[in-house]
Design a protein around this motif. Structure first.
Motif, PDB file in Angstrom:
ATOM      1  N   SER A  66       0.867  -1.171   0.000  1.00  0.00           N
ATOM      2  CA  SER A  66       0.000   0.000   0.000  1.00  0.00           C
ATOM      3  C   SER A  66       0.904   1.221   0.000  1.00  0.00           C
ATOM      4  O   SER A  66       1.948   1.215   0.656  1.00  0.00           O
ATOM      5  N   ASP A  67       0.550   2.237  -0.730  1.00  0.00           N
ATOM      6  CA  ASP A  67       1.388   3.433  -0.866  1.00  0.00           C
ATOM      7  C   ASP A  67       2.826   3.063  -1.246  1.00  0.00           C
ATOM      8  O   ASP A  67       3.790   3.562  -0.686  1.00  0.00           O
ATOM      9  N   PHE A  68       2.931   2.149  -2.193  1.00  0.00           N
ATOM     10  CA  PHE A  68       4.230   1.570  -2.534  1.00  0.00           C
ATOM     11  C   PHE A  68       5.236   2.615  -3.006  1.00  0.00           C
ATOM     12  O   PHE A  68       6.410   2.547  -2.655  1.00  0.00           O
ATOM     13  N   LEU A  69       4.794   3.592  -3.797  1.00  0.00           N
ATOM     14  CA  LEU A  69       5.730   4.604  -4.297  1.00  0.00           C
ATOM     15  C   LEU A  69       6.312   5.445  -3.168  1.00  0.00           C
ATOM     16  O   LEU A  69       7.485   5.832  -3.205  1.00  0.00           O
ATOM     17  N   GLU A  70       5.528   5.718  -2.146  1.00  0.00           N
ATOM     18  CA  GLU A  70       6.055   6.473  -1.010  1.00  0.00           C
ATOM     19  C   GLU A  70       7.138   5.691  -0.278  1.00  0.00           C
ATOM     20  O   GLU A  70       8.136   6.254   0.161  1.00  0.00           O
ATOM     21  N   TYR A  71       6.946   4.392  -0.141  1.00  0.00           N
ATOM     22  CA  TYR A  71       7.952   3.583   0.527  1.00  0.00           C
ATOM     23  C   TYR A  71       9.222   3.474  -0.312  1.00  0.00           C
ATOM     24  O   TYR A  71      10.326   3.543   0.226  1.00  0.00           O
ATOM     25  N   CYS A  72       9.077   3.315  -1.602  1.00  0.00           N
ATOM     26  CA  CYS A  72      10.247   3.255  -2.476  1.00  0.00           C
ATOM     27  C   CYS A  72      11.041   4.559  -2.420  1.00  0.00           C
ATOM     28  O   CYS A  72      12.267   4.548  -2.342  1.00  0.00           O
ATOM     29  N   THR A  73      10.345   5.671  -2.450  1.00  0.00           N
ATOM     30  CA  THR A  73      11.012   6.966  -2.367  1.00  0.00           C
ATOM     31  C   THR A  73      11.687   7.139  -1.025  1.00  0.00           C
ATOM     32  O   THR A  73      12.812   7.645  -0.943  1.00  0.00           O
ATOM     33  N   GLY A  74      11.016   6.713   0.039  1.00  0.00           N
ATOM     34  CA  GLY A  74      11.602   6.851   1.365  1.00  0.00           C
ATOM     35  C   GLY A  74      12.845   6.017   1.555  1.00  0.00           C
ATOM     36  O   GLY A  74      13.809   6.452   2.195  1.00  0.00           O
ATOM     37  N   VAL A  75      12.875   4.823   0.986  1.00  0.00           N
ATOM     38  CA  VAL A  75      14.039   3.957   1.122  1.00  0.00           C
ATOM     39  C   VAL A  75      15.194   4.444   0.256  1.00  0.00           C
ATOM     40  O   VAL A  75      16.350   4.412   0.667  1.00  0.00           O
ATOM     41  N   SER A  76      14.899   4.927  -0.939  1.00  0.00           N
ATOM     42  CA  SER A  76      15.973   5.311  -1.863  1.00  0.00           C
ATOM     43  C   SER A  76      16.492   6.729  -1.651  1.00  0.00           C
ATOM     44  O   SER A  76      17.502   7.096  -2.225  1.00  0.00           O
ATOM     45  N   SER A  77      15.827   7.539  -0.839  1.00  0.00           N
ATOM     46  CA  SER A  77      16.315   8.902  -0.609  1.00  0.00           C
ATOM     47  C   SER A  77      17.551   8.855   0.284  1.00  0.00           C
ATOM     48  O   SER A  77      17.668   8.008   1.161  1.00  0.00           O
TER      49      SER A  77
END
Length: 160
Positions: A66-77
């Motif tokens: 859920s909210d996968f793009l937010e998690y991807c952005t949070g991990v890769s920042s």
């Protein structure tokens, strides 16, 4: 009809495994070195059994997100509080996937982070049951927790 039987069948089988462990292991004293080894072993078994064997009984696809793009952005920042990270997400749960990101990439880091967090949960459930009664109660607590759908899905829930 077959799926309904399979869902109840594995829960009964898992509870029977817990009962067999109770009768075989007893509640005797364990050496100190074994007390240090049991929680990580229980956590590893908890994560692997829940993620790879029990989760498919509850899940049609291979992952939950859920909210996968937010998690991807949070991990890769590069910084937990940088501009790309959503203000709705806590920085603390991102520590494990963020540490794994440079070695495995975003998707695999989220997946490994979920499995590691599930293993830590299994270890803590064991320690909780052990503190209530005995090491056997800790094992029974971790095994009984795997009869619940949300517990088995923790290893497949790709969030941070």
């Amino acid at each position: 009809m077959g799926n309904r039987f399979a869902d109840s069948d594995w829960k009964i089988m898992w509870l029977l495994i817990c009962l067999v462990l109770c009768f075989l292991l007893g509640n005797g004293r364990t050496p100190k070195w074994l007390n240090l080894c049991i929680p990580p072993i229980i956590g590893l078994v908890f994560a692997l059994v829940g993620t790879f064997w029990l989760a498919p009984f509850h899940l049609q696809d291979s992952i939950v997100q859920s909210d996968f793009l937010e998690y991807c952005t949070g991990v890769s920042s590069p910084d937990p509080l940088s501009t790309g990270v959503s203000a709705k997400r806590s920085a603390l749960p991102m520590l494990i996937p963020r540490a794994l990101y440079s070695y495995f990439g975003v998707f695999d880091a989220l997946a490994l982070g979920a499995i590691i967090a599930m293993g830590l949960t299994g270890s803590l459930l064991y320690l909780w049951g052990k503190s209530l009664h005995s090491p056997l109660a800790g094992i029974a607590c971790a095994c009984a927790a795997l009869t619940l759908g949300p517990m088995t899905l923790m290893g497949r829930h790709l969030t941070s």
